[in-house]
Design a protein around this motif. Sequence first.
Motif, PDB file in Angstrom:
ATOM      1  N   TYR A 129       0.838  -1.207   0.000  1.00 57.66           N
ATOM      2  CA  TYR A 129       0.000   0.000   0.000  1.00 57.66           C
ATOM      3  C   TYR A 129       0.871   1.255   0.000  1.00 57.66           C
ATOM      4  O   TYR A 129       0.534   2.249  -0.656  1.00 57.66           O
ATOM      5  CB  TYR A 129      -0.922  -0.001   1.222  1.00 57.66           C
ATOM      6  CG  TYR A 129      -2.155   0.849   1.041  1.00 57.66           C
ATOM      7  CD1 TYR A 129      -3.317   0.291   0.530  1.00 57.66           C
ATOM      8  CD2 TYR A 129      -2.155   2.196   1.346  1.00 57.66           C
ATOM      9  CE1 TYR A 129      -4.460   1.064   0.335  1.00 57.66           C
ATOM     10  CE2 TYR A 129      -3.286   2.977   1.162  1.00 57.66           C
ATOM     11  CZ  TYR A 129      -4.431   2.404   0.654  1.00 57.66           C
ATOM     12  OH  TYR A 129      -5.555   3.176   0.460  1.00 57.66           O
ATOM     13  N   SER A 132       1.969   1.884  -3.469  1.00 56.87           N
ATOM     14  CA  SER A 132       0.909   2.509  -4.266  1.00 56.87           C
ATOM     15  C   SER A 132       0.791   3.992  -3.949  1.00 56.87           C
ATOM     16  O   SER A 132       0.529   4.813  -4.845  1.00 56.87           O
ATOM     17  CB  SER A 132      -0.424   1.805  -4.005  1.00 56.87           C
ATOM     18  OG  SER A 132      -0.911   2.057  -2.696  1.00 56.87           O
ATOM     19  N   LYS A 178      -6.602  -0.219  -8.003  1.00 64.73           N
ATOM     20  CA  LYS A 178      -6.500  -1.671  -8.132  1.00 64.73           C
ATOM     21  C   LYS A 178      -5.317  -2.211  -7.344  1.00 64.73           C
ATOM     22  O   LYS A 178      -5.424  -3.242  -6.654  1.00 64.73           O
ATOM     23  CB  LYS A 178      -6.366  -2.049  -9.613  1.00 64.73           C
ATOM     24  CG  LYS A 178      -6.493  -3.541  -9.873  1.00 64.73           C
ATOM     25  CD  LYS A 178      -6.488  -3.844 -11.365  1.00 64.73           C
ATOM     26  CE  LYS A 178      -6.633  -5.343 -11.619  1.00 64.73           C
ATOM     27  NZ  LYS A 178      -6.616  -5.661 -13.072  1.00 64.73           N
ATOM     28  N   LEU A 179      -4.182  -1.508  -7.412  1.00 67.32           N
ATOM     29  CA  LEU A 179      -3.000  -1.922  -6.658  1.00 67.32           C
ATOM     30  C   LEU A 179      -3.239  -1.820  -5.156  1.00 67.32           C
ATOM     31  O   LEU A 179      -2.899  -2.733  -4.387  1.00 67.32           O
ATOM     32  CB  LEU A 179      -1.802  -1.065  -7.071  1.00 67.32           C
ATOM     33  CG  LEU A 179      -0.495  -1.276  -6.309  1.00 67.32           C
ATOM     34  CD1 LEU A 179      -0.009  -2.711  -6.460  1.00 67.32           C
ATOM     35  CD2 LEU A 179       0.573  -0.295  -6.783  1.00 67.32           C
ATOM     36  N   LYS A 181      -6.117  -1.899  -3.636  1.00 69.28           N
ATOM     37  CA  LYS A 181      -7.110  -2.907  -3.245  1.00 69.28           C
ATOM     38  C   LYS A 181      -6.448  -4.267  -3.050  1.00 69.28           C
ATOM     39  O   LYS A 181      -6.791  -5.010  -2.116  1.00 69.28           O
ATOM     40  CB  LYS A 181      -8.194  -2.999  -4.317  1.00 69.28           C
ATOM     41  CG  LYS A 181      -9.318  -3.980  -3.986  1.00 69.28           C
ATOM     42  CD  LYS A 181     -10.063  -3.564  -2.732  1.00 69.28           C
ATOM     43  CE  LYS A 181     -11.338  -4.388  -2.538  1.00 69.28           C
ATOM     44  NZ  LYS A 181     -11.085  -5.834  -2.437  1.00 69.28           N
ATOM     45  N   SER A 182      -5.478  -4.589  -3.897  1.00 68.96           N
ATOM     46  CA  SER A 182      -4.733  -5.837  -3.717  1.00 68.96           C
ATOM     47  C   SER A 182      -3.962  -5.820  -2.407  1.00 68.96           C
ATOM     48  O   SER A 182      -3.862  -6.842  -1.712  1.00 68.96           O
ATOM     49  CB  SER A 182      -3.775  -6.056  -4.890  1.00 68.96           C
ATOM     50  OG  SER A 182      -4.479  -6.144  -6.117  1.00 68.96           O
ATOM     51  N   ASP A 185      -6.348  -6.472   0.436  1.00 71.48           N
ATOM     52  CA  ASP A 185      -6.758  -7.875   0.510  1.00 71.48           C
ATOM     53  C   ASP A 185      -5.616  -8.791   0.929  1.00 71.48           C
ATOM     54  O   ASP A 185      -5.842 -10.002   1.115  1.00 71.48           O
ATOM     55  CB  ASP A 185      -7.306  -8.333  -0.844  1.00 71.48           C
ATOM     56  CG  ASP A 185      -8.593  -7.617  -1.212  1.00 71.48           C
ATOM     57  OD1 ASP A 185      -9.268  -7.113  -0.288  1.00 71.48           O
ATOM     58  OD2 ASP A 185      -8.914  -7.542  -2.415  1.00 71.48           O
ATOM     59  N   LEU A 187      -2.943  -9.643  -0.896  1.00 74.27           N
ATOM     60  CA  LEU A 187      -2.487 -10.511  -1.977  1.00 74.27           C
ATOM     61  C   LEU A 187      -0.973 -10.446  -2.126  1.00 74.27           C
ATOM     62  O   LEU A 187      -0.310  -9.509  -1.662  1.00 74.27           O
ATOM     63  CB  LEU A 187      -3.162 -10.105  -3.291  1.00 74.27           C
ATOM     64  CG  LEU A 187      -4.694 -10.174  -3.310  1.00 74.27           C
ATOM     65  CD1 LEU A 187      -5.215  -9.751  -4.678  1.00 74.27           C
ATOM     66  CD2 LEU A 187      -5.195 -11.559  -2.946  1.00 74.27           C
ATOM     67  N   TRP A 189       2.744 -10.068  -3.933  1.00 70.22           N
ATOM     68  CA  TRP A 189       3.287  -9.034  -4.817  1.00 70.22           C
ATOM     69  C   TRP A 189       3.175  -9.426  -6.285  1.00 70.22           C
ATOM     70  O   TRP A 189       3.011  -8.570  -7.153  1.00 70.22           O
ATOM     71  CB  TRP A 189       4.754  -8.780  -4.468  1.00 70.22           C
ATOM     72  CG  TRP A 189       4.951  -7.951  -3.242  1.00 70.22           C
ATOM     73  CD1 TRP A 189       5.048  -8.399  -1.963  1.00 70.22           C
ATOM     74  CD2 TRP A 189       5.072  -6.533  -3.173  1.00 70.22           C
ATOM     75  NE1 TRP A 189       5.231  -7.342  -1.098  1.00 70.22           N
ATOM     76  CE2 TRP A 189       5.252  -6.191  -1.810  1.00 70.22           C
ATOM     77  CE3 TRP A 189       5.054  -5.514  -4.137  1.00 70.22           C
ATOM     78  CZ2 TRP A 189       5.410  -4.880  -1.390  1.00 70.22           C
ATOM     79  CZ3 TRP A 189       5.215  -4.201  -3.719  1.00 70.22           C
ATOM     80  CH2 TRP A 189       5.389  -3.896  -2.360  1.00 70.22           C
ATOM     81  N   THR A 191       0.874 -10.701  -7.919  1.00 69.06           N
ATOM     82  CA  THR A 191      -0.413 -10.397  -8.530  1.00 69.06           C
ATOM     83  C   THR A 191      -0.530  -8.937  -8.949  1.00 69.06           C
ATOM     84  O   THR A 191      -1.487  -8.582  -9.654  1.00 69.06           O
ATOM     85  CB  THR A 191      -1.559 -10.720  -7.549  1.00 69.06           C
ATOM     86  OG1 THR A 191      -1.419  -9.911  -6.373  1.00 69.06           O
ATOM     87  CG2 THR A 191      -1.531 -12.186  -7.148  1.00 69.06           C
ATOM     88  N   SER A 192       0.411  -8.092  -8.530  1.00 67.59           N
ATOM     89  CA  SER A 192       0.309  -6.654  -8.791  1.00 67.59           C
ATOM     90  C   SER A 192       1.460  -6.121  -9.635  1.00 67.59           C
ATOM     91  O   SER A 192       1.612  -4.903  -9.756  1.00 67.59           O
ATOM     92  CB  SER A 192       0.251  -5.889  -7.457  1.00 67.59           C
ATOM     93  OG  SER A 192      -0.850  -6.300  -6.682  1.00 67.59           O
ATOM     94  N   GLU A 195       0.176  -3.871 -12.579  1.00 68.73           N
ATOM     95  CA  GLU A 195      -0.247  -2.525 -12.189  1.00 68.73           C
ATOM     96  C   GLU A 195       0.956  -1.635 -11.889  1.00 68.73           C
ATOM     97  O   GLU A 195       0.986  -0.457 -12.284  1.00 68.73           O
ATOM     98  CB  GLU A 195      -1.158  -2.586 -10.960  1.00 68.73           C
ATOM     99  CG  GLU A 195      -2.550  -3.120 -11.227  1.00 68.73           C
ATOM    100  CD  GLU A 195      -2.576  -4.638 -11.323  1.00 68.73           C
ATOM    101  OE1 GLU A 195      -1.551  -5.266 -10.952  1.00 68.73           O
ATOM    102  OE2 GLU A 195      -3.594  -5.189 -11.765  1.00 68.73           O
TER     103      GLU A 195
END
Length: 220
Positions: A129, A132, A178-179, A181-182, A185, A187, A189, A191-192, A195
């Motif tokens: 986060y 981001s 989107k980043l 939000k991942s 959650d 998730l 690294w 998965t992002s 982004e």
Amino acid sequence: MQEIKALIEKEIRLEWRQKYALNGMLLYIISTVFVCYMSFKLKVDNIEPITWNTLFWIILLFAAVNSITKSFTQEGAGRQLYYYTLASPQSIIISKIIYNTLLMVVLSLLGFLIYIIMMGNPVMNIPMYLVSIVLGAIGFSTTLTMVAGIASKAENTSTLMAILSFPIILPMLMMITKLSKSAMDGLDWSTSYDEIAILLAIDAIVLSISYLLFPYLWRS
């Protein structure tokens, strides 16, 4: 590099002397977060993570617009002509982008700290986060600084900034949310990566365009 360093020091000294952006934006962030706290957290005592994330980025976006709008408008035509005789336009735009980026990173991190204190912390992956937030601050700064330079040539600066920055800010904001939000959650690294790569590419494109096109704008 010497010109850029001197111009950044000039921006910092002017800001420290006037304290318009820092004080005004801190007041804006604190008051907006308090309104969100009174409207959501205090009444229902439970805010959805997606609402939490959306409110945070709305606050940062308006803070960026309000703080970066003054990049060129606070300096009169005489002072800009004086800068024109001393430094290259590339040094001027790069120094303003670096200064606005530093300012936005500080404001964003302080805003995040205030936000989680008052609204709780549903983020499960804090490092992601924070990444981001930093990428968002860089993206907002590069985009809005260039747009502020274009809008300063017109009379209605705020309206023109909103119109010009919207097509660039919108895809950037979609990737940032989107980043983040991942990250909320929890998730992994991996998965992002897409982004993060897209955000870095957008920042690089805007920075390159600013470097290439600002000299023509500056000469006008």
